[in-house]
Enzyme design. Structure first.
Site, mmCIF file in Angstrom:
data_model
loop_
_atom_site.group_PDB
_atom_site.id
_atom_site.type_symbol
_atom_site.label_atom_id
_atom_site.label_comp_id
_atom_site.label_asym_id
_atom_site.label_seq_id
_atom_site.Cartn_x
_atom_site.Cartn_y
_atom_site.Cartn_z
ATOM 1 N N THR A 32 -39.309 5.789 -4.616
ATOM 2 C CA THR A 32 -38.726 6.418 -3.333
ATOM 3 C C THR A 32 -38.238 5.275 -2.639
ATOM 4 O OG1 THR A 32 -40.466 8.112 -3.378
ATOM 5 C CG2 THR A 32 -39.540 7.618 -1.298
ATOM 6 N N THR A 35 -33.413 1.693 -2.323
ATOM 7 C CA THR A 35 -33.269 1.086 -3.621
ATOM 8 C C THR A 35 -33.231 2.272 -4.612
ATOM 9 O OG1 THR A 35 -33.816 -0.912 -2.639
ATOM 10 C CG2 THR A 35 -33.332 -0.855 -5.020
ATOM 11 N N GLY A 88 -38.843 0.677 -5.926
ATOM 12 C CA GLY A 88 -38.569 -0.354 -5.142
ATOM 13 C C GLY A 88 -40.035 -1.010 -4.625
ATOM 14 N N ASP A 90 -41.441 -3.494 -0.508
ATOM 15 C CA ASP A 90 -41.155 -3.895 0.678
ATOM 16 C C ASP A 90 -41.384 -5.223 0.625
ATOM 17 O OD1 ASP A 90 -40.558 -1.418 2.111
ATOM 18 O OD2 ASP A 90 -42.412 -0.903 1.456
ATOM 19 N N GLY A 102 -43.111 1.422 2.732
ATOM 20 C CA GLY A 102 -42.435 1.679 3.795
ATOM 21 C C GLY A 102 -41.842 2.867 4.092
ATOM 22 N N GLY A 103 -41.694 3.923 2.991
ATOM 23 C CA GLY A 103 -41.134 4.985 2.765
ATOM 24 C C GLY A 103 -42.256 6.057 3.116
ATOM 25 N N GLU A 109 -46.663 6.831 -5.448
ATOM 26 C CA GLU A 109 -46.069 5.945 -6.211
ATOM 27 C C GLU A 109 -47.235 5.053 -6.814
ATOM 28 O OE1 GLU A 109 -42.288 4.511 -3.075
ATOM 29 O OE2 GLU A 109 -44.115 3.619 -2.835
ATOM 30 N N LYS A 127 -36.482 -9.355 -0.184
ATOM 31 C CA LYS A 127 -37.818 -8.812 -0.645
ATOM 32 C C LYS A 127 -38.781 -9.667 -1.135
ATOM 33 C CE LYS A 127 -36.586 -4.580 1.144
ATOM 34 N NZ LYS A 127 -35.336 -4.786 1.269
#
Length: 234
Positions: A32, A35, A88, A90, A102-103, A109, A127
């Site tokens: 998610t 990226t 991705g 952070d 962050g999402g 995940e 990152k």
């Protein structure tokens, strides 16, 4: 095409590099975030060209994007074992220790990553960090007993020499609610010298559903910078 320092261009290049690891017949976990969105778009193009895959999304947002690009979906009940997850991060620290969330999707995940034989992390070079912690650590918590859970998190952090604000994440003036119906506390601890110890302490707090420290899960990081693609093994 030469790389630029534009964040979106670098994210796209990292996602494109990760597509080289996707093979016919794979069962994939889809991450998610911005990226990962480039990854889903790239997978859609390859599916249109004949790639045969089935994917487990880590959020409703990613699921909607995958449907938009005609990427075949399943779930962990039907497909409990995955070949590869691409996601991705952070922050990417030493030993491929990560901060994610962050999402707001780090619970799903982490579940999907744990069900996968391999986890590849894709990111732009910003990152990559020497020590985790500049990015606030997301901690997903249940709403029941929120104040008590927050107090327990503060105590655990203090005992590890960490301090900083704990903020209930909000969006558009309202508390942010995860896909699983929980809240997120963003912990601005700053430098986290011992992520393993913090992860262990947070996991022992009953009101904590999951934290954004991903330790021992990533196998490879694909990082796009001005000089090109860097691949970092665990």
């Amino acid at each position: 095409m030469p790389l630029t320092n534009d964040s979106s261009a670098l994210k796209k290049r990292a996602a494109e590099a990760a597509l080289a690891h996707v093979e016919n017949g794979m069962r994939l976990g889809l991450g998610t975030g911005s990226t990962a969105a480039f990854l889903v778009s790239g997978l859609g193009k390859r599916v249109a060209e004949g790639l045969r895959i089935v994917c487990v999304p880590t959020s409703e947002q990613t699921a909607a994007l995958a449907r938009q690009h005609n990427v075949p979906l399943t779930d962990l009940d039907r497909t409990p074992e995955l070949d590869l997850t691409i996601d991705g991060a952070d922050e990417i620290g030493p030993g491929l220790m990560l901060i994610k969330g962050g999402g707001g999707a780090h619970l799903r995940e982490k579940i999907v990553a744990s069900a996968s034989s391999r986890l590849i992390v894709i990111a732009d070079a910003s990152k990559k960090v020497a020590t985790l912690g500049a990015f606030p650590l997301p901690i997903e918590v249940v709403t029941f007993g929120l104040a008590a859970t927050e107090m327990a998190i503060r105590k655990a952090a203090q005992e590890l020499g960490l301090a900083g604000s704990l903020e209930v994440r909000s969006r558009d003036g309202q508390p942010f609610v995860t896909d699983s119906g929980n809240r997120i506390l963003d912990a601005s601890f700053g430098r986290i010298p011992d992520p393993e110890a913090l992860a262990e302490r947070l996991a022992a707090i009953p009101g904590v559903v999951e934290h954004g420290l991903f330790i021992g899960l990533a196998d490879l990081a694909i990082v796009a910078g001005e000089g090109g693609i860097e691949e970092i093994d665990a």
